[in-house]
Design an enzyme around this catalytic site. Structure first.
Site, PDB file in Angstrom:
ATOM      1  N   CYS A   6      -9.614   6.404  -5.917  1.00 48.57           N
ATOM      2  CA  CYS A   6      -8.881   6.105  -4.679  1.00 48.57           C
ATOM      3  C   CYS A   6      -7.391   5.870  -4.910  1.00 48.57           C
ATOM      4  O   CYS A   6      -6.634   5.812  -3.940  1.00 48.57           O
ATOM      5  CB  CYS A   6      -9.516   4.918  -3.968  1.00 48.57           C
ATOM      6  N   SER A  28       0.837  -1.194   0.000  1.00 47.52           N
ATOM      7  CA  SER A  28       0.000   0.000   0.000  1.00 47.52           C
ATOM      8  C   SER A  28       0.873   1.246   0.000  1.00 47.52           C
ATOM      9  O   SER A  28       2.050   1.187   0.358  1.00 47.52           O
ATOM     10  CB  SER A  28      -0.907   0.032   1.233  1.00 47.52           C
ATOM     11  N   THR A  29       0.273   2.362  -0.376  1.00 49.19           N
ATOM     12  CA  THR A  29       0.911   3.677  -0.240  1.00 49.19           C
ATOM     13  C   THR A  29       0.101   4.512   0.740  1.00 49.19           C
ATOM     14  O   THR A  29       0.531   4.808   1.844  1.00 49.19           O
ATOM     15  CB  THR A  29       0.997   4.399  -1.599  1.00 49.19           C
ATOM     16  N   ARG A  30      -1.118   4.892   0.345  1.00 49.44           N
ATOM     17  CA  ARG A  30      -1.956   5.772   1.148  1.00 49.44           C
ATOM     18  C   ARG A  30      -2.338   5.153   2.490  1.00 49.44           C
ATOM     19  O   ARG A  30      -2.338   5.828   3.521  1.00 49.44           O
ATOM     20  CB  ARG A  30      -3.221   6.156   0.369  1.00 49.44           C
ATOM     21  N   THR A  31      -2.652   3.855   2.490  1.00 54.99           N
ATOM     22  CA  THR A  31      -3.102   3.231   3.729  1.00 54.99           C
ATOM     23  C   THR A  31      -1.980   3.183   4.761  1.00 54.99           C
ATOM     24  O   THR A  31      -2.193   3.484   5.933  1.00 54.99           O
ATOM     25  CB  THR A  31      -3.629   1.812   3.455  1.00 54.99           C
ATOM     26  N   ARG A  61      -4.817  -4.969   6.704  1.00 57.86           N
ATOM     27  CA  ARG A  61      -4.998  -4.872   5.249  1.00 57.86           C
ATOM     28  C   ARG A  61      -4.698  -6.259   4.700  1.00 57.86           C
ATOM     29  O   ARG A  61      -3.527  -6.661   4.605  1.00 57.86           O
ATOM     30  CB  ARG A  61      -4.059  -3.809   4.668  1.00 57.86           C
ATOM     31  N   ARG A 119      -7.344  10.543   3.549  1.00 61.53           N
ATOM     32  CA  ARG A 119      -7.172   9.229   4.175  1.00 61.53           C
ATOM     33  C   ARG A 119      -6.548   9.370   5.573  1.00 61.53           C
ATOM     34  O   ARG A 119      -6.832   8.581   6.476  1.00 61.53           O
ATOM     35  CB  ARG A 119      -6.295   8.331   3.292  1.00 61.53           C
ATOM     36  N   HIS A 123     -13.820  -1.680   2.130  1.00 64.30           N
ATOM     37  CA  HIS A 123     -12.725  -0.717   2.322  1.00 64.30           C
ATOM     38  C   HIS A 123     -13.289   0.497   3.064  1.00 64.30           C
ATOM     39  O   HIS A 123     -13.423   1.584   2.507  1.00 64.30           O
ATOM     40  CB  HIS A 123     -12.157  -0.305   0.961  1.00 64.30           C
ATOM     41  N   GLN A 161     -11.559   4.106   3.210  1.00 62.57           N
ATOM     42  CA  GLN A 161     -11.679   4.851   1.960  1.00 62.57           C
ATOM     43  C   GLN A 161     -13.034   5.547   1.880  1.00 62.57           C
ATOM     44  O   GLN A 161     -13.134   6.694   1.441  1.00 62.57           O
ATOM     45  CB  GLN A 161     -11.496   3.913   0.763  1.00 62.57           C
ATOM     46  N   SER A 173      -7.769  -5.647  -9.970  1.00 61.18           N
ATOM     47  CA  SER A 173      -7.364  -5.524  -8.583  1.00 61.18           C
ATOM     48  C   SER A 173      -6.101  -6.338  -8.306  1.00 61.18           C
ATOM     49  O   SER A 173      -5.740  -7.237  -9.078  1.00 61.18           O
ATOM     50  CB  SER A 173      -8.491  -6.005  -7.663  1.00 61.18           C
ATOM     51  N   ASP A 186     -12.328   3.123 -10.310  1.00 63.76           N
ATOM     52  CA  ASP A 186     -11.239   2.467  -9.587  1.00 63.76           C
ATOM     53  C   ASP A 186     -10.577   1.512 -10.570  1.00 63.76           C
ATOM     54  O   ASP A 186     -11.025   1.366 -11.717  1.00 63.76           O
ATOM     55  CB  ASP A 186     -11.801   1.729  -8.360  1.00 63.76           C
TER      56      ASP A 186
END
Length: 334
Positions: free
Chosen positions: A285, A71-74, A122, A312, A149, A152, A249, A245
């Site tokens: 997102c 992840s980046t944002r999380t 996560r 976030r 999620h 988000q 995935s 999105d």
């Protein structure tokens, strides 16, 4: 120990977990968005005395981040939120602990939860989140699974509130893309706030039946519309918010070519935007790929994707404050 569903009332011996937006009452969800808005103002104020006050809430405590997906944002937002309240974030990636290798979910959960104040998880499967919640002695915050999620959704509704003021304006949100974990929570979140929701997916792809049923119930309850269609143009007509999105995935890369063929015609572009409301906002997102949205739209004047990403952080702050600092009391004072 009693494990509470997120919609149940809290008492001193109960643990509240954030599993999905669907589990929250409308007022509980609104309080999460409002709490995120509050902490954004506090964070932006740079008031040192206020920072010191907040920093004492989890001073000397640890917050675990169990991440089996990158992840980046999380990661940035959850570590930042923990640090804001004085907690030490401890990142536990899939190569850092024994989970799934030499140790069961039960054993790992019992050990980790005995030493920390909260676990952000996560993970791949929704069942993993449920297993963590079943055996944990501290709150579990779902930081993404294949079904939901919720963090988000909190940040998305905060972003919509800031730019379009859902309290005082009737809004329509159009989702164009896959039926996935992001829209599962985002649709429910929007309907809880009285926002009309139109979900356009390619033929052969449908929202999960439980999400559709909950969506219809909320639409009737909150005097708004919930429509599932395979017509992206119809979904976007008069929409104030356009959202998409990734079509592929994490974990589905093997099916990329087939997926892209299936999603032909579902890219958000100037043609779809031309039928939206004049003041429409585009959201995503992240990370974003070319097949989902054109650069013209993604970087255009109607795009709010980077404000959305920043929010976030405040969504994670709201979750920690309510579920950890205030032990699941949604209507406590920050």
């Amino acid at each position: 120990m009693t494990i509470m569903s997120a919609a149940s009332s809290s008492s001193s011996g109960d643990i509240r977990h954030l599993i999905s937006i669907k589990d929250l009452s409308d007022d509980e969800f609104k309080s999460l968005v409002d709490r995120a808005e509050y902490y954004k103002k506090v964070f932006k104020s740079n008031d040192i005395s206020e920072f010191q006050k907040q920093h004492l809430k989890l001073l000397g405590k640890t917050i675990a981040l169990i991440f089996t997906k990158r992840s980046t944002r999380t990661r940035i937002s959850t570590e930042g939120a923990a640090a804001f309240f004085g907690g030490q974030p401890m990142f536990l990636g899939k190569d850092d602990i024994q989970l799934g290798v030499n140790e069961s979910f039960y054993d790992t959960t019992k050990v980790v939860s005995s030493m920390v104040s909260c676990i952000f998880a996560r993970v791949n499967r929704h069942a993993d989140i449920l297993n963590l919640a079943k055996d944990s002695s501290v709150p579990i915050i779902n930081a993404l699974c294949d079904k939901f999620h919720p963090l988000q959704a909190i940040c998305d509704m905060l972003t919509i509130k800031e730019h379009l003021d859902y309290d005082n304006n009737k809004l329509k949100m159009a989702w164009v893309g896959d039926a996935n974990n992001v829209i599962n929570d985002m649709a429910i979140a929007a309907l809880k706030l009285g926002i009309d929701v139109a979900v356009a997916t390619p033929p052969g792809i449908e929202l999960d039946s439980d999400i559709q049923q909950e969506g219809q119930k909320l639409a009737a309850q909150n005097n708004c519309e919930f429509v599932c269609t395979h017509d992206s143009m119809a979904a976007c007509t008069d929409a104030n918010i356009l959202v998409t999105d990734t079509f592929v995935s994490m974990g589905e890369e093997f099916a990329k070519e087939a997926k892209l063929r299936q999603f032909a015609g579902f890219q958000i572009n100037s043609e779809l935007c031309s039928v939206a409301a004049p003041n429409y906002k585009f959201m995503h997102c992240l990370p974003r790929h070319q097949e989902e949205v054109t650069e013209e739209v993604f970087y255009g004047k109607n795009s709010i994707v980077f404000e959305e990403a920043e929010n976030r952080l405040y969504a994670a702050m709201a979750a920690i404050d309510i579920f950890v600092n205030h032990k699941g009391d949604f209507f406590s004072h920050p």
